[in-house]
Design an enzyme around this catalytic site. Structure first.
Site, short mmCIF file in Angstrom:
data_model
loop_
_atom_site.label_atom_id
_atom_site.label_comp_id
_atom_site.label_asym_id
_atom_site.label_seq_id
_atom_site.Cartn_x
_atom_site.Cartn_y
_atom_site.Cartn_z
N ASP A 150 0.81 -1.23 0.00
CA ASP A 150 0.00 0.00 0.00
C ASP A 150 0.84 1.27 0.00
O ASP A 150 0.43 2.30 0.55
CB ASP A 150 -0.97 0.02 1.21
CG ASP A 150 -1.83 -1.23 1.27
OD1 ASP A 150 -2.27 -1.67 0.21
OD2 ASP A 150 -2.03 -1.76 2.38
N LYS A 162 2.23 2.13 -5.16
CA LYS A 162 3.00 1.67 -6.34
C LYS A 162 2.24 1.85 -7.65
O LYS A 162 2.83 2.13 -8.69
CB LYS A 162 3.38 0.18 -6.19
CG LYS A 162 4.30 -0.10 -5.02
CD LYS A 162 4.53 -1.58 -4.85
CE LYS A 162 3.34 -2.36 -4.38
NZ LYS A 162 2.86 -2.04 -3.02
N GLY A 217 -4.15 -4.27 -4.65
CA GLY A 217 -5.14 -3.27 -5.04
C GLY A 217 -4.40 -2.00 -5.40
O GLY A 217 -3.98 -1.26 -4.52
N HIS A 218 -4.14 -1.82 -6.68
CA HIS A 218 -3.36 -0.66 -7.12
C HIS A 218 -4.30 0.44 -7.61
O HIS A 218 -5.02 0.25 -8.58
CB HIS A 218 -2.38 -1.08 -8.22
CG HIS A 218 -1.29 -1.96 -7.68
ND1 HIS A 218 -0.41 -2.65 -8.47
CD2 HIS A 218 -0.93 -2.25 -6.40
CE1 HIS A 218 0.43 -3.33 -7.69
NE2 HIS A 218 0.13 -3.10 -6.45
N GLN A 257 2.22 -5.87 -3.03
CA GLN A 257 2.58 -5.95 -1.60
C GLN A 257 3.92 -5.23 -1.37
O GLN A 257 4.28 -4.37 -2.15
CB GLN A 257 2.66 -7.41 -1.11
CG GLN A 257 1.30 -8.13 -1.07
CD GLN A 257 0.87 -8.67 -2.42
OE1 GLN A 257 1.63 -9.34 -3.10
NE2 GLN A 257 -0.34 -8.39 -2.82
P1 IMP Z 1 -2.52 -12.68 1.58
O1 IMP Z 1 -1.53 -12.13 0.63
O2 IMP Z 1 -3.95 -12.39 1.20
O3 IMP Z 1 -2.27 -14.13 1.88
O4 IMP Z 1 -2.32 -11.93 3.00
C1 IMP Z 1 -1.16 -12.07 3.80
C2 IMP Z 1 -0.78 -10.75 4.46
O5 IMP Z 1 -0.37 -9.82 3.47
C3 IMP Z 1 -1.92 -10.09 5.23
O6 IMP Z 1 -1.38 -9.39 6.33
C4 IMP Z 1 -2.47 -9.09 4.23
O7 IMP Z 1 -3.13 -8.01 4.85
C5 IMP Z 1 -1.18 -8.64 3.55
N1 IMP Z 1 -1.39 -8.17 2.18
C6 IMP Z 1 -1.65 -8.90 1.09
N2 IMP Z 1 -1.79 -8.12 0.01
C7 IMP Z 1 -1.58 -6.87 0.42
C8 IMP Z 1 -1.54 -5.62 -0.26
O8 IMP Z 1 -1.72 -5.50 -1.48
N3 IMP Z 1 -1.29 -4.53 0.52
C9 IMP Z 1 -1.06 -4.63 1.85
N4 IMP Z 1 -1.07 -5.78 2.52
C10 IMP Z 1 -1.33 -6.90 1.81
#
Ligand code: IMP
Length: 420
Positions: free
Chosen positions: A13, A16, A40-41, A224
């Site tokens: 977040d 990017k 989520g970009h 991420q």
């Molecule tokens: P997952 O990727 O859905 O398995 O989530 C694993 C961890 O990564 C959790 O803490 C999510 O909140 C975090 N996470 C996954 N995708 C994002 C992102 O795009 N932005 C911020 N945190 C993320």
């Protein structure tokens, strides 16, 4: 020319999407190399907001080829929806998108398992996005996943999904004591998604190697952030892929030295969603102020983000681990009305010879305090327009991370970007 990597330097977040969109305007190719619909970009063009989950942010630059690499886990039903939504808003993706034949698929059963495991008291709650990311990467590693290439033949695809469902249903019923899923429940959705994806399936690695040989301009788009890396993040509170620079090579099928520039994207403060340690978290009025001023709610899940001061200890770790050649600082405008701004430069009680990301819980930050600039920097047109106090804050980040700031984002709009 090589690949220019755009990498999140914190917990995701960082903004990017906007930076990838900025560089895409002059790029031939934008390629995603990891993650999936958990991203989520957000990109703003005028008053229009675009939130992209799987399609690379380059899609908003007409003519830019958008590749989805081998390292991704792709949810076909969600992707079809995203492509259809983009088409409704005037972006025809068919010609622009290429999907790696050896990326893996996220099936409805993966989403279901993600949710079940988050709720089951025997599993650790990670606070995932519940988009099926962990279960899909688990199946890939366990060699029972379904690569995109299975879609090339309708019969093979159906047989593979049914075979996988047999295994998944045993897990759902026998381990989690939940009702099983029927193939017929999602057959139509998968079939419609297959129709949309079929013409896009390609050899992404070959295409990129050819593009490198002909000096094409290529951007790799990270999702991420480095602190969520499965190996180098705050395990187990991480995602299941490699969001850093090193993920680019294996996730796209290019040699490691193909990456010639790696820009680390850092928010001017820190945020995190989901569980896990966050040494500089602010559980007070200032944290709430950052959340509201920065609109810190998840683009994928809508969850409120945890907010805190910039952590230069973790920042330095990410910058050196990823070889950041330069830094981009986003959302600095959000700090504009604070009297004082803190920057964590050390942990008081850090013990041992190395930074143990698995043991950050007790880390007590030591802060350097900066005088706030108390002005709106969103109208700035050049670096010279910035107040001295803000320049000092930027300089402190550069010194701590041992990399120069090259770009500053001063607001959500596409045009609110200052080059240093
Ligand atoms: P997952 O990727 O859905 O398995 O989530 C694993 C961890 O990564 C959790 O803490 C999510 O909140 C975090 N996470 C996954 N995708 C994002 C992102 O795009 N932005 C911020 N945190 C993320």
């Amino acid at each position: 020319m090589g690949i220019h990597a755009i990498v999140g330097g914190q917990w995701g977040d960082e903004g990017k999407g906007k930076i990838v969109d900025h560089f895409s305007a002059s790029a031939d190719i934008v390629a995603r190399y990891q993650g999936g619909a958990n991203a989520g970009h957000t990109v703003y063009i005028g008053d229009e907001q675009y939130v992209l989950h799987q399609v690379p942010s380059g899609i908003l630059s007409p003519g830019t080829r958008c590749l989805m690499g081998t390292g991704m886990v792709i949810d076909p039903v969600a992707l079809a929806e995203e492509i259809n939504d983009l088409a409704d808003r005037g972006f025809q993706c068919q010609e622009q998108i290429g999907i790696a034949y050896n990326a893996h698929l996220v099936l409805p059963v993966h989403r279901m398992l993600d949710g079940i495991s988050e709720e089951d008291s025997r599993d650790k709650t990670i606070g995932t996005t519940r988009r099926g990311i962990g279960p899909a990467y688990t199946d890939r590693s366990a060699r029972r996943g379904i690569p995109v290439a299975a879609m090339l033949d309708a019969d093979i695809f159906e047989a593979a999904v049914k075979e996988h469902l047999r295994y998944a249903n045993a897990l759902i019923t026998d381990v989690y004591n939940q009702p099983s899923l029927e193939y017929s429940e999602f057959q139509d959705g998968l079939s419609a998604a297959r129709d949309i994806m079929l013409p896009m399936i390609t050899d992404v690695s070959r295409e990129l190697l050819d593009a490198l040989a002909t000096e094409k301009k290529i951007i790799s788009e990270g999702a991420q952030g480095v602190l969520l890396d499965i190996d180098y993040g705050s395990y187990p509170y991480v995602t299941s892929s490699h969001p850093g620079t090193s993920g680019v090579s294996v996730g796209l099928g290019v040699p490691p030295n193909a990456v010639t520039r790696s820009t680390g994207i850092f928010k001017a403060y820190c945020t995190r969603v989901g569980e896990g340690p966050f040494p500089t978290e602010l559980l007070d009025a200032t944290g709430n102020r950052l959340r509201e001023a920065g609109g810190e709610y998840g683009a994928t899940t809508g969850r409120p983000r945890r907010c805190g001061w910039f952590d230069a200890v973790l920042g330095e770790y990410c910058a050196s681990l990823n070889g950041f050649t330069d830094l981009c600082i986003t959302k600095a405008d959000v700090l504009g009305d604070l009297d004082e701004i803190s920057l964590c430069t050390a942990y008081q009680n850090s013990s041992g010879d190395f930074l143990n990301l698995q043991n950050l819980e007790g880390a007590a930050p030591r802060y350097e305090t900066f005088t706030g600039w108390k002005s709106d920097i969103s109208e700035a047109e050049s670096f010279d327009d910035f107040p001295e106090e803000f320049k000092q804050y930027l300089h402190a980040i550069e010194s701590a991370l041992h990399a120069p700031v090259s770009l500053i984002s001063t607001g959500p709009e596409r045009t609110q970007l200052i080059t240093k």
